[in-house]
Design a protein around this motif. Structure first.
Motif, PDB file in Angstrom:
ATOM      1  N   TYR A 241       0.875  -1.179   0.000  1.00 56.28           N
ATOM      2  CA  TYR A 241       0.000   0.000   0.000  1.00 56.28           C
ATOM      3  C   TYR A 241       0.906   1.221   0.000  1.00 56.28           C
ATOM      4  O   TYR A 241       1.687   1.420   0.937  1.00 56.28           O
ATOM      5  CB  TYR A 241      -0.902  -0.008   1.229  1.00 56.28           C
ATOM      6  N   PRO A 242       0.881   2.048  -1.064  1.00 57.09           N
ATOM      7  CA  PRO A 242       1.925   3.063  -1.250  1.00 57.09           C
ATOM      8  C   PRO A 242       1.717   4.384  -0.520  1.00 57.09           C
ATOM      9  O   PRO A 242       2.594   5.230  -0.562  1.00 57.09           O
ATOM     10  CB  PRO A 242       1.899   3.288  -2.767  1.00 57.09           C
ATOM     11  N   ARG A 243       0.576   4.602   0.152  1.00 56.58           N
ATOM     12  CA  ARG A 243       0.319   5.929   0.710  1.00 56.58           C
ATOM     13  C   ARG A 243       0.451   5.940   2.236  1.00 56.58           C
ATOM     14  O   ARG A 243      -0.459   6.350   2.960  1.00 56.58           O
ATOM     15  CB  ARG A 243      -1.053   6.425   0.263  1.00 56.58           C
ATOM     16  N   LEU A 244       1.579   5.462   2.699  1.00 50.25           N
ATOM     17  CA  LEU A 244       1.918   5.505   4.125  1.00 50.25           C
ATOM     18  C   LEU A 244       3.102   6.444   4.287  1.00 50.25           C
ATOM     19  O   LEU A 244       4.170   6.226   3.720  1.00 50.25           O
ATOM     20  CB  LEU A 244       2.269   4.110   4.642  1.00 50.25           C
ATOM     21  N   LYS A 245       2.918   7.491   5.054  1.00 50.15           N
ATOM     22  CA  LYS A 245       3.964   8.500   5.173  1.00 50.15           C
ATOM     23  C   LYS A 245       5.151   7.986   5.989  1.00 50.15           C
ATOM     24  O   LYS A 245       6.306   8.151   5.604  1.00 50.15           O
ATOM     25  CB  LYS A 245       3.394   9.763   5.813  1.00 50.15           C
ATOM     26  N   ILE A 246       4.874   7.380   7.155  1.00 51.54           N
ATOM     27  CA  ILE A 246       5.931   6.831   8.012  1.00 51.54           C
ATOM     28  C   ILE A 246       5.717   5.326   8.118  1.00 51.54           C
ATOM     29  O   ILE A 246       4.637   4.869   8.517  1.00 51.54           O
ATOM     30  CB  ILE A 246       5.906   7.472   9.411  1.00 51.54           C
ATOM     31  N   LEU A 247       6.704   4.570   7.738  1.00 54.37           N
ATOM     32  CA  LEU A 247       6.653   3.119   7.870  1.00 54.37           C
ATOM     33  C   LEU A 247       8.063   2.651   8.222  1.00 54.37           C
ATOM     34  O   LEU A 247       8.902   2.425   7.349  1.00 54.37           O
ATOM     35  CB  LEU A 247       6.169   2.468   6.562  1.00 54.37           C
TER      36      LEU A 247
ATOM     37  N   VAL B  76      19.509  -4.575  17.460  1.00 53.08           N
ATOM     38  CA  VAL B  76      18.321  -4.036  16.781  1.00 53.08           C
ATOM     39  C   VAL B  76      18.744  -3.342  15.482  1.00 53.08           C
ATOM     40  O   VAL B  76      19.675  -2.528  15.475  1.00 53.08           O
ATOM     41  CB  VAL B  76      17.571  -3.037  17.682  1.00 53.08           C
ATOM     42  N   LYS B  77      18.055  -3.679  14.426  1.00 57.57           N
ATOM     43  CA  LYS B  77      18.279  -3.023  13.125  1.00 57.57           C
ATOM     44  C   LYS B  77      17.045  -2.204  12.780  1.00 57.57           C
ATOM     45  O   LYS B  77      15.917  -2.705  12.864  1.00 57.57           O
ATOM     46  CB  LYS B  77      18.540  -4.066  12.048  1.00 57.57           C
ATOM     47  N   ILE B  78      17.263  -0.949  12.426  1.00 58.14           N
ATOM     48  CA  ILE B  78      16.149  -0.045  12.100  1.00 58.14           C
ATOM     49  C   ILE B  78      16.207   0.281  10.605  1.00 58.14           C
ATOM     50  O   ILE B  78      17.247   0.697  10.092  1.00 58.14           O
ATOM     51  CB  ILE B  78      16.234   1.261  12.918  1.00 58.14           C
ATOM     52  N   ILE B  79      15.073   0.084   9.926  1.00 58.04           N
ATOM     53  CA  ILE B  79      14.962   0.421   8.494  1.00 58.04           C
ATOM     54  C   ILE B  79      13.801   1.387   8.333  1.00 58.04           C
ATOM     55  O   ILE B  79      12.649   1.039   8.627  1.00 58.04           O
ATOM     56  CB  ILE B  79      14.725  -0.815   7.626  1.00 58.04           C
ATOM     57  N   LYS B  80      14.100   2.608   7.887  1.00 60.97           N
ATOM     58  CA  LYS B  80      13.055   3.621   7.729  1.00 60.97           C
ATOM     59  C   LYS B  80      12.533   3.626   6.290  1.00 60.97           C
ATOM     60  O   LYS B  80      13.299   3.501   5.344  1.00 60.97           O
ATOM     61  CB  LYS B  80      13.592   5.010   8.102  1.00 60.97           C
ATOM     62  N   SER B  81      11.223   3.787   6.185  1.00 64.07           N
ATOM     63  CA  SER B  81      10.604   3.841   4.856  1.00 64.07           C
ATOM     64  C   SER B  81       9.339   4.684   4.955  1.00 64.07           C
ATOM     65  O   SER B  81       9.166   5.449   5.904  1.00 64.07           O
ATOM     66  CB  SER B  81      10.307   2.422   4.361  1.00 64.07           C
ATOM     67  N   GLY B  82       8.465   4.539   3.971  1.00 66.18           N
ATOM     68  CA  GLY B  82       7.309   5.416   3.852  1.00 66.18           C
ATOM     69  C   GLY B  82       7.560   6.443   2.768  1.00 66.18           C
ATOM     70  O   GLY B  82       8.685   6.642   2.314  1.00 66.18           O
ATOM     71  N   TYR B  83       6.504   7.137   2.336  1.00 64.10           N
ATOM     72  CA  TYR B  83       6.698   8.034   1.199  1.00 64.10           C
ATOM     73  C   TYR B  83       7.454   9.311   1.563  1.00 64.10           C
ATOM     74  O   TYR B  83       7.794  10.110   0.684  1.00 64.10           O
ATOM     75  CB  TYR B  83       5.379   8.353   0.484  1.00 64.10           C
TER      76      TYR B  83
ATOM     77  N   ALA C 123      13.600 -13.704  15.905  1.00 58.65           N
ATOM     78  CA  ALA C 123      13.580 -12.239  15.776  1.00 58.65           C
ATOM     79  C   ALA C 123      12.211 -11.708  16.175  1.00 58.65           C
ATOM     80  O   ALA C 123      11.194 -12.357  15.955  1.00 58.65           O
ATOM     81  CB  ALA C 123      13.922 -11.812  14.358  1.00 58.65           C
ATOM     82  N   THR C 124      12.243 -10.531  16.789  1.00 64.30           N
ATOM     83  CA  THR C 124      11.002  -9.807  17.079  1.00 64.30           C
ATOM     84  C   THR C 124      10.958  -8.596  16.142  1.00 64.30           C
ATOM     85  O   THR C 124      11.917  -7.819  16.063  1.00 64.30           O
ATOM     86  CB  THR C 124      10.942  -9.339  18.536  1.00 64.30           C
ATOM     87  N   VAL C 125       9.861  -8.460  15.418  1.00 69.59           N
ATOM     88  CA  VAL C 125       9.735  -7.407  14.405  1.00 69.59           C
ATOM     89  C   VAL C 125       8.662  -6.421  14.847  1.00 69.59           C
ATOM     90  O   VAL C 125       7.556  -6.811  15.240  1.00 69.59           O
ATOM     91  CB  VAL C 125       9.378  -7.991  13.026  1.00 69.59           C
ATOM     92  N   TYR C 126       9.016  -5.135  14.788  1.00 73.66           N
ATOM     93  CA  TYR C 126       8.078  -4.061  15.088  1.00 73.66           C
ATOM     94  C   TYR C 126       7.906  -3.194  13.844  1.00 73.66           C
ATOM     95  O   TYR C 126       8.878  -2.936  13.123  1.00 73.66           O
ATOM     96  CB  TYR C 126       8.587  -3.172  16.231  1.00 73.66           C
ATOM     97  N   PHE C 127       6.685  -2.712  13.631  1.00 79.63           N
ATOM     98  CA  PHE C 127       6.414  -1.716  12.597  1.00 79.63           C
ATOM     99  C   PHE C 127       5.866  -0.464  13.267  1.00 79.63           C
ATOM    100  O   PHE C 127       4.989  -0.545  14.134  1.00 79.63           O
ATOM    101  CB  PHE C 127       5.369  -2.212  11.586  1.00 79.63           C
ATOM    102  N   LYS C 128       6.363   0.677  12.836  1.00 81.09           N
ATOM    103  CA  LYS C 128       5.804   1.960  13.278  1.00 81.09           C
ATOM    104  C   LYS C 128       5.133   2.608  12.072  1.00 81.09           C
ATOM    105  O   LYS C 128       5.779   2.843  11.041  1.00 81.09           O
ATOM    106  CB  LYS C 128       6.903   2.867  13.815  1.00 81.09           C
ATOM    107  N   VAL C 129       3.832   2.909  12.205  1.00 79.37           N
ATOM    108  CA  VAL C 129       3.062   3.402  11.061  1.00 79.37           C
ATOM    109  C   VAL C 129       2.306   4.666  11.447  1.00 79.37           C
ATOM    110  O   VAL C 129       1.628   4.709  12.474  1.00 79.37           O
ATOM    111  CB  VAL C 129       2.047   2.353  10.567  1.00 79.37           C
ATOM    112  N   LYS C 130       2.434   5.698  10.581  1.00 78.07           N
ATOM    113  CA  LYS C 130       1.635   6.917  10.741  1.00 78.07           C
ATOM    114  C   LYS C 130       1.461   7.560   9.370  1.00 78.07           C
ATOM    115  O   LYS C 130       2.410   7.621   8.580  1.00 78.07           O
ATOM    116  CB  LYS C 130       2.304   7.909  11.698  1.00 78.07           C
ATOM    117  N   SER C 131       0.240   8.033   9.098  1.00 79.19           N
ATOM    118  CA  SER C 131      -0.012   8.657   7.794  1.00 79.19           C
ATOM    119  C   SER C 131      -1.285   9.493   7.854  1.00 79.19           C
ATOM    120  O   SER C 131      -2.246   9.106   8.519  1.00 79.19           O
ATOM    121  CB  SER C 131      -0.148   7.591   6.699  1.00 79.19           C
ATOM    122  N   PRO C 132      -1.303  10.652   7.167  1.00 77.24           N
ATOM    123  CA  PRO C 132      -2.547  11.432   7.084  1.00 77.24           C
ATOM    124  C   PRO C 132      -3.564  10.775   6.157  1.00 77.24           C
ATOM    125  O   PRO C 132      -4.745  11.075   6.223  1.00 77.24           O
ATOM    126  CB  PRO C 132      -2.078  12.780   6.526  1.00 77.24           C
TER     127      PRO C 132
END
Length: 673
Positions: free
Chosen positions: A108-114, A124-131, A157-166
């Motif tokens: 789904y391409p319209r996620l600002k913070i992912l 811990v490895k952090i990978i930032k994405s989102g539009y 492994a324990t995987v977390y996602f952080k999601v925020k979008s208007p």
């Protein structure tokens, strides 16, 4: 929406009260096959309405919020439009003795913070994405958000996602074997290329048809298809990847703006195609109301996204319902093309409604609800193409019927004309002596018809010569003082010569006199002249060349339009400039368009206008006098007055013919500007 979400949470709590706290649902990557594993059933969710929690607080359970499970989420989470930040958590294990390369995909391409946090024994490895992250800086360039993850053997492994979008927050999350997802990406590119290739073909073909038929329905169809393709490219992430490389503003706003543009164009296209102004005049007024609504709401939406986003989405649904209703009403009125239109828009309408309901959170998110608009757009595009093809077929049939009627009328007119000609010929043979006397009178009449007003001789410095082959000829010219220092010159040459051609010159005068004083450019006068000639004298099977020249001594400009007439000669500073034809001969075809060309002139420039009889003269060796020799004489006599140029030219022509009779009428006009 808040009430709906609360009820959803309440039911989940009542049924699965023992599962309120997040419990481990492990994903085993060694179980991956050709198909992906949907991660949503294994994810627990924490909603952070404060938007202040960080990873360390989430990891160490230092917040007042807890992870919850949603057993009925299906393929994706759908949180609709929300101001909260969402954290998702799951456990992934590789119990095998081999390293496994995977791709975690959020399609789904319209996620600002992912952002993805993966915690293993190594840290811990952090990978930032989102539009908000440029596509070239993401871990994997794709129209979706892809996280390539390698799981070593015997890894937990324990995987977390952080999601925020208007935008509406939809989370279809899958985990693939990397090589299988790479293959899936290739297949997806092929499908997208097929869709946009068909779209481009439709655009090019219908533009070509529009240029030929000048039917604006085809041009509006091109605009609808083009805007729909851009909206689809925005919806499925291709626009963000290929059209604009990094524009968070467009990623947030573009999809709803383009949907409004598509609906505006669809309303205009519908009015044109279904003729709603004539068929449904009362309902047609509401079309303009909806067009205005789709113009104003996007403006407010840009000013205040959170306030107007749902209103804009609702207006899309209302407008779509309205277009569907108009299609139904026109179909009930048995409009043939309305059947195609209704069926075409029904597909797009269904896809749009599904997309809207998914965005608002009323239906689940899956492959069908995500890709539905593209499928609906493809079906709508093809069916509208069939509608326009049917329209084209109808136009061709009507044209064929009209041409057959014209042909029958022309044949009938020709037969009638032939009968009249036979009758007239018989009478002419009986009264030849009378006709000769009449020809003498006709000659005088023709000479008078092309006589020049003596006042013009005082105003213009010019000479002219008209020499018909017989008593009467097929050449005609007219010089008119329009206004102020502006003059209009017409010269025409009917095919053939003698009586038939002379009759055509009388027709020319009759058609030209009522229009010659119109304050229009020469090309417009020529077009009116051609239409009048075709309407009144097409049955005579006669053609003529003509040239109209406007001389404006106030602006020192010359404008001309030439209907296949021999090139006039403008001599400027010792150089020869040809005024070539700007359109086809008079009498060939209706709705012929001519071009007006403007040329500046200066004092002491010289202009010659003539018919082809001046240079299509032959000597006894069948050699033609020709335009080159004529032009050479014009250049060699520049130092002579106009009347001497005329004498010198006729003398050269007579010498060249050496007693051979002329075969065509001759007319020449010379002007000292």
């Amino acid at each position: 929406m808040i009430v709906w979400r609360f009820c959803f949470y309440l039911i989940s709590t009542m049924v699965f009260c023992h599962d309120l706290l997040a419990k481990e649902r492990v994903i085993y990557v060694n179980q991956l096959s050709d198909l992906p594993i949907y991660m949503v059933p294994s994810l627990s969710v924490l909603e952070d309405p404060t938007n202040e929690l960080e990873y360390e607080e989430i990891k160490n359970n230092k917040s007042n919020y807890t992870f919850q499970t949603f057993p009925f989420s299906g393929e994706a989470f759908n949180f609709s439009y929300s101001k909260s930040t969402y954290w998702l958590k799951t456990s992934i294990t590789n119990p095998s003795d081999q390293m496994i390369e995977t791709s975690i995909v959020v399609s789904y391409p319209r996620l600002k913070i992912l952002d993805l946090y993966i915690e293993t024994a190594d840290g811990v490895k952090i990978i930032k994405s989102g539009y908000q992250i440029p596509s070239k800086e993401r871990p994997y360039r794709s129209r979706f958000f892809v996280f390539p993850i390698v799981f070593p053997k015997q890894t937990n492994a324990t995987v977390y996602f952080k999601v925020k979008s208007p935008n509406a927050i939809n989370l279809p999350i899958q985990i693939w074997r990397k090589k299988e997802y790479d293959r899936h990406e290739i297949d997806d590119h092929v499908l997208q290329a097929l869709y946009f290739g068909i779209t481009l073909a439709m655009i090019v073909f219908n533009l070509f048809v529009f240029v030929i038929l000048k039917d604006y329905s085809y041009f509006l169809y091109v605009l609808v298809v083009f805007s729909s393709a851009i909206a689809i490219a925005t919806h499925n992430g291709i626009a963000s990847d290929y059209i604009w490389d990094h524009s968070p503003w467009l990623d947030q706003y573009a999809i709803n703006l383009f949907i409004s543009i598509v609906l505006i164009l669809f309303l205009v296209f519908m009015r044109n195609l279904l003729h709603t102004k004539q068929i449904l005049p009362k309902l047609d007024r509401l079309n303009w109301v909806l067009i205005l609504l789709q113009i104003l709401l996007p403006i407010f939406y840009i000013i205040s996204f959170d306030t107007f986003i749902k209103w804009l989405v609702l207006s899309h649904t209302i407008t779509s319902f309205w277009i569907l209703l108009i299609g139904i009403v026109c179909s009930l009125k048995k409009q043939r093309i309305a059947y195609f239109f209704l069926l075409a828009f029904a597909f797009l309408f269904l896809a749009l409604i599904i997309s809207t309901l998914r965005a608002l959170g009323y239906i689940p998110t899956n492959v069908f609800t995500l890709e539905g608009p593209q499928y609906g757009s493809a079906a709508e595009m093809m069916l509208l193409a069939f509608a326009l093809a049917d329209r084209y077929n109808t136009i061709m049939k009507e044209k064929e019927i009209a041409e057959n009627n014209v042909k029958l009328n022309l044949e009938k007119s020709n037969l009638e004309l032939e009968e009249k000609v036979k009758e007239r010929t018989s009478k002419l043979n009986q009264t030849l002596s009378v006709m000769r006397r009449d020809l003498f009178v006709a000659k005088k009449i023709q000479e008078n018809s092309i006589s020049v007003d003596p006042k013009l001789k005082d105003q213009l410095r010019f000479v002219y010569k008209y020499l018909p082959v017989s008593e009467v000829g097929g050449d005609f010219f007219d010089i008119l003082h329009l206004k102020n220092l502006k003059y209009r010159i017409l010269i025409a040459d009917a095919t053939g010569h003698g009586v038939h051609a002379a009759m055509i010159t009388m027709a020319i005068k009759g058609l030209y006199d009522p229009i010659k004083e119109f304050d229009l450019h020469p090309n417009k006068i020529m077009e009116i002249f051609n239409e009048e000639f075709m309407d009144n004298f097409v049955s005579l099977n006669s053609l003529l060349t003509a040239m109209i020249i406007d001389l404006d001594f106030q602006t020192n400009k010359l404008e001309f339009a030439s209907a296949g007439h021999p090139s006039a000669v403008l001599l400027q500073k010792g150089k020869l400039n040809l005024l070539s034809k700007t359109g086809r001969m008079i009498g060939l075809k209706k709705q012929t368009h001519y071009e007006t060309i403007e040329i500046p002139f200066e004092k002491d420039d010289r202009l010659f206008v003539f018919t082809d009889g001046l240079y299509e003269a032959f000597n006894q060796k069948e050699e033609e006098f020709g335009e080159e020799k004529l032009h050479q004489i014009f250049l060699e006599t520049l130092h002579l007055p106009l009347y001497e140029v005329e004498i010198e030219l006729l003398r050269a022509l007579q010498k060249f013919q050496n007693g051979q009779e002329r075969q065509d009428d001759l007319t020449i006009l010379g002007f000292d500007l």
